[in-house]
Scaffold this motif. Structure first.
Motif, PDB file in Angstrom:
ATOM      1  N   ARG A 167      13.932  24.754 -80.903  1.00 46.90           N
ATOM      2  CA  ARG A 167      14.866  25.291 -81.885  1.00 46.90           C
ATOM      3  C   ARG A 167      14.561  26.751 -82.185  1.00 46.90           C
ATOM      4  NH1 ARG A 167      17.688  27.379 -84.933  1.00 46.90           N
ATOM      5  NH2 ARG A 167      18.868  26.517 -86.692  1.00 46.90           N
ATOM      6  N   ALA A 174      19.100  33.733 -79.704  1.00 49.11           N
ATOM      7  CA  ALA A 174      20.386  33.966 -80.370  1.00 49.11           C
ATOM      8  C   ALA A 174      20.360  35.302 -81.120  1.00 49.11           C
ATOM      9  CB  ALA A 174      20.707  32.822 -81.317  1.00 49.11           C
ATOM     10  N   VAL A 177      20.907  37.980 -78.576  1.00 47.95           N
ATOM     11  CA  VAL A 177      22.319  38.041 -78.173  1.00 47.95           C
ATOM     12  C   VAL A 177      23.113  38.780 -79.237  1.00 47.95           C
ATOM     13  CG1 VAL A 177      24.423  36.708 -77.814  1.00 47.95           C
ATOM     14  CG2 VAL A 177      22.295  35.965 -76.764  1.00 47.95           C
ATOM     15  N   HIS A 178      22.859  38.436 -80.490  1.00 47.08           N
ATOM     16  CA  HIS A 178      23.606  39.045 -81.580  1.00 47.08           C
ATOM     17  C   HIS A 178      23.392  40.552 -81.610  1.00 47.08           C
ATOM     18  CE1 HIS A 178      24.758  39.770 -85.845  1.00 47.08           C
ATOM     19  NE2 HIS A 178      25.688  38.914 -85.511  1.00 47.08           N
ATOM     20  N   LEU A 180      22.394  42.525 -79.232  1.00 42.50           N
ATOM     21  CA  LEU A 180      23.000  43.165 -78.064  1.00 42.50           C
ATOM     22  C   LEU A 180      24.515  43.257 -78.195  1.00 42.50           C
ATOM     23  CD1 LEU A 180      20.925  41.612 -75.132  1.00 42.50           C
ATOM     24  CD2 LEU A 180      21.160  44.040 -75.641  1.00 42.50           C
ATOM     25  N   THR A 184      26.618  46.644 -78.064  1.00 37.02           N
ATOM     26  CA  THR A 184      27.668  46.856 -77.078  1.00 37.02           C
ATOM     27  C   THR A 184      28.952  47.313 -77.760  1.00 37.02           C
ATOM     28  OG1 THR A 184      26.757  45.160 -75.637  1.00 37.02           O
ATOM     29  CG2 THR A 184      29.049  45.762 -75.284  1.00 37.02           C
ATOM     30  N   LEU A 187      28.721  50.885 -78.710  1.00 41.34           N
ATOM     31  CA  LEU A 187      28.843  51.812 -77.590  1.00 41.34           C
ATOM     32  C   LEU A 187      30.279  51.927 -77.106  1.00 41.34           C
ATOM     33  CD1 LEU A 187      25.717  50.906 -75.453  1.00 41.34           C
ATOM     34  CD2 LEU A 187      26.232  53.120 -76.454  1.00 41.34           C
TER      35      LEU A 187
ATOM     36  N   TYR B 105      38.816  42.379 -80.778  1.00 43.15           N
ATOM     37  CA  TYR B 105      38.942  42.646 -82.204  1.00 43.15           C
ATOM     38  C   TYR B 105      40.336  43.160 -82.504  1.00 43.15           C
ATOM     39  CZ  TYR B 105      38.618  47.479 -80.906  1.00 43.15           C
ATOM     40  OH  TYR B 105      38.879  48.697 -80.345  1.00 43.15           O
ATOM     41  N   GLU B 115      37.816  42.732 -75.420  1.00 40.13           N
ATOM     42  CA  GLU B 115      36.538  43.305 -75.036  1.00 40.13           C
ATOM     43  C   GLU B 115      35.952  42.510 -73.870  1.00 40.13           C
ATOM     44  OE1 GLU B 115      32.952  43.949 -77.883  1.00 40.13           O
ATOM     45  OE2 GLU B 115      34.526  45.340 -78.460  1.00 40.13           O
ATOM     46  N   SER B 127      25.732  31.580 -79.716  1.00 41.45           N
ATOM     47  CA  SER B 127      24.536  32.114 -80.370  1.00 41.45           C
ATOM     48  C   SER B 127      24.629  32.190 -81.892  1.00 41.45           C
ATOM     49  CB  SER B 127      24.209  33.504 -79.816  1.00 41.45           C
ATOM     50  OG  SER B 127      25.268  34.395 -80.102  1.00 41.45           O
ATOM     51  N   TRP B 130      23.317  29.382 -84.388  1.00 41.56           N
ATOM     52  CA  TRP B 130      21.882  29.101 -84.490  1.00 41.56           C
ATOM     53  C   TRP B 130      21.216  29.914 -85.581  1.00 41.56           C
ATOM     54  CZ3 TRP B 130      20.365  24.891 -82.261  1.00 41.56           C
ATOM     55  CH2 TRP B 130      20.968  24.446 -81.074  1.00 41.56           C
ATOM     56  N   ILE B 131      21.768  31.080 -85.854  1.00 40.38           N
ATOM     57  CA  ILE B 131      21.124  31.936 -86.839  1.00 40.38           C
ATOM     58  C   ILE B 131      22.013  32.129 -88.066  1.00 40.38           C
ATOM     59  CG2 ILE B 131      19.549  33.154 -85.299  1.00 40.38           C
ATOM     60  CD1 ILE B 131      21.618  35.248 -84.830  1.00 40.38           C
ATOM     61  N   VAL B 133      24.946  33.364 -88.768  1.00 39.34           N
ATOM     62  CA  VAL B 133      25.560  34.653 -89.057  1.00 39.34           C
ATOM     63  C   VAL B 133      27.042  34.542 -88.706  1.00 39.34           C
ATOM     64  CG1 VAL B 133      23.493  36.017 -88.649  1.00 39.34           C
ATOM     65  CG2 VAL B 133      25.015  35.503 -86.746  1.00 39.34           C
ATOM     66  N   PRO B 134      27.851  35.502 -89.179  1.00 41.37           N
ATOM     67  CA  PRO B 134      29.261  35.472 -88.783  1.00 41.37           C
ATOM     68  C   PRO B 134      29.390  35.694 -87.281  1.00 41.37           C
ATOM     69  CG  PRO B 134      28.908  36.973 -90.616  1.00 41.37           C
ATOM     70  CD  PRO B 134      27.567  36.595 -90.118  1.00 41.37           C
ATOM     71  N   ALA B 136      30.261  37.529 -84.066  1.00 41.00           N
ATOM     72  CA  ALA B 136      30.144  38.975 -83.915  1.00 41.00           C
ATOM     73  C   ALA B 136      31.500  39.615 -83.618  1.00 41.00           C
ATOM     74  CB  ALA B 136      29.144  39.312 -82.805  1.00 41.00           C
ATOM     75  N   LEU B 173      21.629  30.666 -72.863  1.00 37.96           N
ATOM     76  CA  LEU B 173      21.507  31.843 -73.711  1.00 37.96           C
ATOM     77  C   LEU B 173      20.883  32.997 -72.934  1.00 37.96           C
ATOM     78  CD1 LEU B 173      20.442  30.207 -77.057  1.00 37.96           C
ATOM     79  CD2 LEU B 173      22.221  31.921 -76.837  1.00 37.96           C
ATOM     80  N   GLU B 176      23.335  34.805 -70.970  1.00 39.33           N
ATOM     81  CA  GLU B 176      24.168  35.689 -71.780  1.00 39.33           C
ATOM     82  C   GLU B 176      23.416  36.975 -72.134  1.00 39.33           C
ATOM     83  OE1 GLU B 176      26.469  33.888 -74.750  1.00 39.33           O
ATOM     84  OE2 GLU B 176      27.336  35.804 -75.379  1.00 39.33           O
ATOM     85  N   VAL B 177      22.157  36.838 -72.497  1.00 39.69           N
ATOM     86  CA  VAL B 177      21.355  38.031 -72.780  1.00 39.69           C
ATOM     87  C   VAL B 177      21.362  38.949 -71.572  1.00 39.69           C
ATOM     88  CG1 VAL B 177      19.022  38.901 -73.173  1.00 39.69           C
ATOM     89  CG2 VAL B 177      19.854  36.945 -74.473  1.00 39.69           C
ATOM     90  N   LEU B 180      24.715  40.688 -71.084  1.00 37.26           N
ATOM     91  CA  LEU B 180      24.920  41.716 -72.106  1.00 37.26           C
ATOM     92  C   LEU B 180      24.033  42.927 -71.850  1.00 37.26           C
ATOM     93  CD1 LEU B 180      25.202  39.581 -75.362  1.00 37.26           C
ATOM     94  CD2 LEU B 180      26.911  41.171 -74.491  1.00 37.26           C
ATOM     95  N   ALA B 181      22.804  42.676 -71.405  1.00 35.66           N
ATOM     96  CA  ALA B 181      21.886  43.793 -71.169  1.00 35.66           C
ATOM     97  C   ALA B 181      22.399  44.677 -70.037  1.00 35.66           C
ATOM     98  CB  ALA B 181      20.488  43.266 -70.852  1.00 35.66           C
ATOM     99  N   ASN B 183      25.482  44.959 -69.089  1.00 35.61           N
ATOM    100  CA  ASN B 183      26.671  45.597 -69.606  1.00 35.61           C
ATOM    101  C   ASN B 183      26.328  46.822 -70.459  1.00 35.61           C
ATOM    102  OD1 ASN B 183      29.302  46.010 -70.570  1.00 35.61           O
ATOM    103  ND2 ASN B 183      29.696  43.814 -70.439  1.00 35.61           N
ATOM    104  N   THR B 184      25.371  46.651 -71.362  1.00 33.98           N
ATOM    105  CA  THR B 184      24.954  47.744 -72.228  1.00 33.98           C
ATOM    106  C   THR B 184      24.462  48.920 -71.408  1.00 33.98           C
ATOM    107  OG1 THR B 184      24.295  46.196 -73.945  1.00 33.98           O
ATOM    108  CG2 THR B 184      23.364  48.402 -74.054  1.00 33.98           C
TER     109      THR B 184
END
Lengths: 271, 271
Positions: A167, A174, A177-178, A180, A184, A187, B105, B115, B127, B130-131, B133-134, B136, B173, B176-177, B180-181, B183-184
DNA sequence: CGACGAGTTGAATGACGTCAAACACAGTGG
DNA sequence: CCACTGTGTTTGACGTCATTCAACTCGTCG
């Protein structure tokens, strides 16, 4: 407001304050705990604080800590040393225990461009090993530091017996990911002034009396800040002057005095 | 090479081929299986193929599949419908089972800027929940589709009994990281021609005979491709003409004929 | 036919990078 | 104390790339 002193007044009316501005590279960086010489005799293994900071909020249990520490493969890396490179296939999760590291890439002329600084304790690469791909990026030691490798097979084996640890690993990924994803987005849709204003707001330390005002200490060379923001040092310099002219900040060496956070936030919203 | 037909020859010497180019929005997009009207009576639940594609290589066991399917909360979303928005705090992992969705967006003028397109089966947000948050970003349905929510608590409970599932979620996950990396990195250091060339190379389908030549079918409006690349439609149009003049591609409506992949890869390397 | 939306094209503008020179400052050796 | 040097930053001139705005084409739909 501290021991400030006028040393220059420019034609644009901005007053430049002198504040003994050591270069960041010359700072005895206080957070890099590994400044004292490390002996091979002393344990390089991470302690509970480090593990808890890496893996998030609820403190780890004693058996979890023991299991993690048992599989940790620490190594010392001298200042400027290479931690890993893009070419090598990741076999371990990698984090920095103490000190300052940076993720970035080598240019043709041997320079190292910092894309993301990492201050220990912090992950350098917690994802590549799981999917057996090369590290996405190079990692170098900015200060002398201790990095720890967690062999992926060992972690995987541990997951079978410690479901709560799974977990935490998931949550930790996570979070990455958030961050990043937010990065993104910035940018893609924000211009340089907005990105820099955002960078300042994120590092803003308010002064006790007034909530609008505050300070940002620049802990690294301005050229490194610029490369994090994907702009040139020249553009960064012009941005700082421009924000200064707008009355939002004033810059004294490696200290930025913020006069109006709300204004900065406005600029950070950008488009 | 297909039923082509010259309809126009321009002064720059490039020959434009006509290939009945329906607008992507008018395509009966073949991969969006959910074109037939969905009845509330028929099961919206994902099958084994979907789960395996979401969670990676080694096929899932029967009990894993059963447990996942038991917690799945499918819902139908009409074309153009909102799947989730930035404001709402994520409580579930979300994926699209069938159909075409897009992460993006809303602009001030009500437009939706894409996007990242997602074709089912694929994760929309694995992601945020798990944490706690809203989300993204906003998610909208490009075609009519079925999205599935996996309540985070349920998944977490399942991890306790299915450690191999944890491994899969982590790997997912991690993928995905990684993406994204990459991509960035591209956004920070590559200019528009390089990013577009890369985009083409990634979607390149070689023709059997010659490895250098091939085809890229544009499955979406060019303006949507442009917004994925963080450029304007005008710039994309100019890029296509410029690559055409270089002899690397030729464009006929919504079909791009690639004449020289290696050349494209060279452009994609950019700096 | 006219209205509309997607795409293309050209001219003007602006943002940011590049290059070169100047400047600030610490460290060195006189 | 002073030049002298190396590194880092600032500034200005200039170029390039991409956006903006406005026209214009083309195909579709009423």
């Amino acid at each position: 407001m501290g021991p400030l002193q006028v040393i220059d007044t420019r034609q644009d009316g901005a007053t430049v304050l002198a504040e003994r501005a050591l270069r960041p590279s010359e700072h005895a960086s206080p957070a890099a705990g590994a400044r004292r010489p490390l002996r091979s005799a002393e344990s390089l293994l991470p302690d509970a604080r480090v593990w808890n900071e890496l893996l998030g909020a609820p403190p780890l249990s004693a058996p979890e800590l023991a299991a993690l520490t048992a599989m940790a493969r620490p190594r010392f890396v001298p200042q400027g040393g290479i931690i890993f490179t893009q070419q090598e296939v990741a076999r371990s999760l990698v984090f920095v225990r103490d000190g300052d590291a940076a993720l970035g890439y080598c240019t043709q002329d041997g320079q190292f461009r910092i894309e993301r600084p990492v201050r220990g304790p912090g992950w350098l690469d917690q994802s590549s090993a799981w999917i057996e791909v090369p590290h996405a990026i190079d990692a170098r030691a900015v200060s002398p530091l201790v990095v720890v490798d967690l062999p992926c097979e060992d972690v995987q084996a541990l997951l079978a017996t410690q479901p709560l640890l799974a977990r935490r690993l998931v949550a930790s990924l996570a979070r990455e990911v958030h961050s990043l994803a937010v990065n993104t987005h910035g940018l893609m849709h924000k211009d340089a002034p907005a990105r820099f204003a955002q960078w300042l707001v994120e590092r803003f330390q308010p002064v006790p009396d007034s909530p609008q005002r505050g300070v940002v200490k620049l802990g690294e060379r301005k050229r490194d800040i610029a490369s994090q923001l994907a702009i040139t040092p020249e553009t960064l310099s012009r941005l700082m002057r421009s924000l200064t002219r707008m009355g939002l900040i004033s810059v004294a060496g490696y200290t930025v005095h913020v006069a109006d956070v709300e204004g900065l936030k406005q600029v950070a919203e950008g488009d």
